[in-house]
Motif scaffolding. Structure first.
Motif, PDB file in Angstrom:
ATOM      1  N   MET A   1       0.925  -1.279   0.026  1.00  0.00           N
ATOM      2  CA  MET A   1      -0.072   0.027  -0.067  1.00  0.00           C
ATOM      3  C   MET A   1       0.835   1.348   0.156  1.00  0.00           C
ATOM      4  O   MET A   1       1.827   1.425   0.735  1.00  0.00           O
ATOM      5  CB  MET A   1      -0.934  -0.084   1.099  1.00  0.00           C
ATOM      6  N   HIS A   2       0.258   2.288  -0.695  1.00  0.00           N
ATOM      7  CA  HIS A   2       1.172   3.430  -0.758  1.00  0.00           C
ATOM      8  C   HIS A   2       1.130   4.182   0.691  1.00  0.00           C
ATOM      9  O   HIS A   2       0.114   4.179   1.205  1.00  0.00           O
ATOM     10  CB  HIS A   2       0.418   4.419  -1.882  1.00  0.00           C
ATOM     11  N   GLN A   3       2.247   4.739   1.188  1.00  0.00           N
ATOM     12  CA  GLN A   3       2.350   5.569   2.247  1.00  0.00           C
ATOM     13  C   GLN A   3       1.626   7.001   2.049  1.00  0.00           C
ATOM     14  O   GLN A   3       2.165   7.602   1.249  1.00  0.00           O
ATOM     15  CB  GLN A   3       3.622   5.566   2.600  1.00  0.00           C
ATOM     16  N   PRO A   4       0.764   7.098   2.617  1.00  0.00           N
ATOM     17  CA  PRO A   4      -0.006   8.659   2.593  1.00  0.00           C
ATOM     18  C   PRO A   4       0.796   9.544   3.246  1.00  0.00           C
ATOM     19  O   PRO A   4       1.874   9.090   4.045  1.00  0.00           O
ATOM     20  CB  PRO A   4      -1.362   8.451   3.391  1.00  0.00           C
ATOM     21  N   THR A   5       0.732  11.047   2.946  1.00  0.00           N
ATOM     22  CA  THR A   5       1.331  12.042   3.663  1.00  0.00           C
ATOM     23  C   THR A   5       0.748  12.332   4.966  1.00  0.00           C
ATOM     24  O   THR A   5      -0.451  12.013   5.153  1.00  0.00           O
ATOM     25  CB  THR A   5       1.638  13.419   2.810  1.00  0.00           C
ATOM     26  N   TYR A   6       1.302  12.529   5.661  1.00  0.00           N
ATOM     27  CA  TYR A   6       0.809  13.170   7.119  1.00  0.00           C
ATOM     28  C   TYR A   6       1.425  14.568   7.465  1.00  0.00           C
ATOM     29  O   TYR A   6       2.424  14.915   7.156  1.00  0.00           O
ATOM     30  CB  TYR A   6       1.206  12.132   8.382  1.00  0.00           C
ATOM     31  N   PRO A   7       0.651  14.927   8.403  1.00  0.00           N
ATOM     32  CA  PRO A   7       1.060  16.361   8.914  1.00  0.00           C
ATOM     33  C   PRO A   7       2.548  16.508   9.322  1.00  0.00           C
ATOM     34  O   PRO A   7       2.606  15.406   9.973  1.00  0.00           O
ATOM     35  CB  PRO A   7       0.135  17.017   9.857  1.00  0.00           C
ATOM     36  N   LYS A  16      -0.544   5.485  12.576  1.00  0.00           N
ATOM     37  CA  LYS A  16       0.037   5.324  11.150  1.00  0.00           C
ATOM     38  C   LYS A  16      -0.074   3.854  10.978  1.00  0.00           C
ATOM     39  O   LYS A  16      -0.524   3.465   9.751  1.00  0.00           O
ATOM     40  CB  LYS A  16       1.365   5.892  11.152  1.00  0.00           C
ATOM     41  N   GLN A  17       0.495   2.988  11.700  1.00  0.00           N
ATOM     42  CA  GLN A  17       0.293   1.495  11.419  1.00  0.00           C
ATOM     43  C   GLN A  17      -0.990   1.103  11.438  1.00  0.00           C
ATOM     44  O   GLN A  17      -1.488   0.225  10.503  1.00  0.00           O
ATOM     45  CB  GLN A  17       1.215   0.657  12.560  1.00  0.00           C
ATOM     46  N   TRP A  18      -1.921   1.543  12.125  1.00  0.00           N
ATOM     47  CA  TRP A  18      -3.060   1.173  12.429  1.00  0.00           C
ATOM     48  C   TRP A  18      -4.060   1.416  11.260  1.00  0.00           C
ATOM     49  O   TRP A  18      -4.623   0.581  10.555  1.00  0.00           O
ATOM     50  CB  TRP A  18      -3.988   1.728  13.557  1.00  0.00           C
ATOM     51  N   ILE A  19      -3.788   2.622  10.512  1.00  0.00           N
ATOM     52  CA  ILE A  19      -4.418   3.186   9.403  1.00  0.00           C
ATOM     53  C   ILE A  19      -4.072   2.425   8.199  1.00  0.00           C
ATOM     54  O   ILE A  19      -4.633   1.675   7.165  1.00  0.00           O
ATOM     55  CB  ILE A  19      -3.912   4.569   8.987  1.00  0.00           C
ATOM     56  N   GLN A  20      -2.510   1.905   8.134  1.00  0.00           N
ATOM     57  CA  GLN A  20      -1.971   1.079   7.175  1.00  0.00           C
ATOM     58  C   GLN A  20      -2.699  -0.403   7.140  1.00  0.00           C
ATOM     59  O   GLN A  20      -3.027  -0.850   6.213  1.00  0.00           O
ATOM     60  CB  GLN A  20      -0.415   0.833   7.119  1.00  0.00           C
ATOM     61  N   ASP A  21      -2.609  -1.007   8.237  1.00  0.00           N
ATOM     62  CA  ASP A  21      -3.288  -2.071   8.540  1.00  0.00           C
ATOM     63  C   ASP A  21      -4.764  -2.355   8.162  1.00  0.00           C
ATOM     64  O   ASP A  21      -5.104  -3.088   7.540  1.00  0.00           O
ATOM     65  CB  ASP A  21      -3.211  -2.647  10.150  1.00  0.00           C
ATOM     66  N   TYR A  22      -5.473  -1.181   8.442  1.00  0.00           N
ATOM     67  CA  TYR A  22      -6.972  -1.009   8.141  1.00  0.00           C
ATOM     68  C   TYR A  22      -6.997  -1.122   6.735  1.00  0.00           C
ATOM     69  O   TYR A  22      -7.807  -1.926   6.078  1.00  0.00           O
ATOM     70  CB  TYR A  22      -7.767  -0.090   8.629  1.00  0.00           C
ATOM     71  N   PHE A  38     -11.739  -3.930  13.467  1.00  0.00           N
ATOM     72  CA  PHE A  38     -10.841  -2.709  13.509  1.00  0.00           C
ATOM     73  C   PHE A  38     -12.153  -1.571  14.168  1.00  0.00           C
ATOM     74  O   PHE A  38     -11.652  -0.378  14.520  1.00  0.00           O
ATOM     75  CB  PHE A  38     -10.636  -2.001  11.937  1.00  0.00           C
ATOM     76  N   PHE A  39     -13.093  -1.935  14.145  1.00  0.00           N
ATOM     77  CA  PHE A  39     -14.431  -1.076  14.685  1.00  0.00           C
ATOM     78  C   PHE A  39     -14.796  -1.178  15.894  1.00  0.00           C
ATOM     79  O   PHE A  39     -14.644  -2.596  16.496  1.00  0.00           O
ATOM     80  CB  PHE A  39     -15.618  -1.171  13.768  1.00  0.00           C
ATOM     81  N   PHE A  87      -9.372  11.939  12.004  1.00  0.00           N
ATOM     82  CA  PHE A  87      -8.783  12.098  10.805  1.00  0.00           C
ATOM     83  C   PHE A  87      -9.523  12.140   9.658  1.00  0.00           C
ATOM     84  O   PHE A  87     -10.528  11.805   9.555  1.00  0.00           O
ATOM     85  CB  PHE A  87      -7.520  11.174  10.806  1.00  0.00           C
ATOM     86  N   LEU A  88      -8.867  12.788   8.776  1.00  0.00           N
ATOM     87  CA  LEU A  88      -9.429  13.066   7.441  1.00  0.00           C
ATOM     88  C   LEU A  88      -8.589  12.298   6.377  1.00  0.00           C
ATOM     89  O   LEU A  88      -7.394  12.304   6.109  1.00  0.00           O
ATOM     90  CB  LEU A  88      -9.662  14.030   6.710  1.00  0.00           C
ATOM     91  N   ALA A  89      -8.906  10.843   5.682  1.00  0.00           N
ATOM     92  CA  ALA A  89      -8.200  10.133   4.831  1.00  0.00           C
ATOM     93  C   ALA A  89      -8.759  10.421   3.530  1.00  0.00           C
ATOM     94  O   ALA A  89      -9.872  10.696   3.444  1.00  0.00           O
ATOM     95  CB  ALA A  89      -8.392   8.657   5.120  1.00  0.00           C
TER      96      ALA A  89
END
Length: 135
Positions: A1-7, A16-22, A38-39, A87-89
C-alpha cells in the motif's frame, strides 16, 4: 500500500500503522471479520448512502461491498488531523468489477478513533465519494 502523507507535526506511529493495517485489510476479499475487528461494536459507519451502527450490520455491509467487486485497491494520498484522534483520509480506490469494468473514484473518509483495552478502534467512519461507481 502507498504511504500517505501526514502533517509534519503528526508522529504517532501506532496510528500510522493502524491506518495502514486497516486499508490493507479492506482490500482483502473475504476479510470481513478482520475488518470488523478494527471497529468498536457500536461504531457508526456510513459509505455513500448506506450506513450501519452495530457489528452484525457491519459484517453484512462489508460482505455486500464485494457483491460486484472482483478486487479493489486503496491508494491513500494524505491523512490530515481534524482534532483529537479524528482524521480525514483522502485518496482513490480502484475497483475491478466482476463484469470486467474498472473504476477509480476519488474518496475521502472521516474517522474517529478511540482506545479500547490498549488498542485503537474506529468508533465513527463516514466515506464520501467524488463520483460513486455504478456497480
Amino acid at each position: 500500500m502507498h504511504q500517505p502523507t501526514y502533517p509534519e507535526t503528526f508522529h504517532d506511529e501506532t496510528i500510522k500503522q493502524w491506518i495502514q493495517d486497516y486499508y490493507t485489510a479492506v482490500d482483502e476479499d473475504g476479510a470481513v471479520e478482520t475488518i470488523a475487528d478494527f471497529f468498536t461494536p457500536d461504531a457508526v459507519v456510513q459509505m455513500g448512502e448506506h450506513g450501519v451502527s452495530d457489528r452484525p450490520g457491519l459484517i453484512q455491509f462489508l460482505t455486500s461491498t464485494w457483491d460486484y467487486v472482483a478486487s479493489r485497491s486503496h491508494h491513500l494520498v494524505a491523512i490530515d488531523s481534524l482534532g483529537k484522534d479524528t482524521f480525514l483520509a483522502r485518496g482513490t480506490v480502484t475497483y475491478n468489477l466482476k463484469d470486467g469494468r474498472r473504476v477509480t473514484p476519488e474518496w475521502c473518509g472521516i474517522m474517529a478513533l478511540i482506545q479500547q483495552e490498549g488498542e485503537w478502534k474506529m468508533a465513527y467512519y463516514k466515506v464520501y465519494f467524488a463520483a460513486f461507481p455504478a456497480f
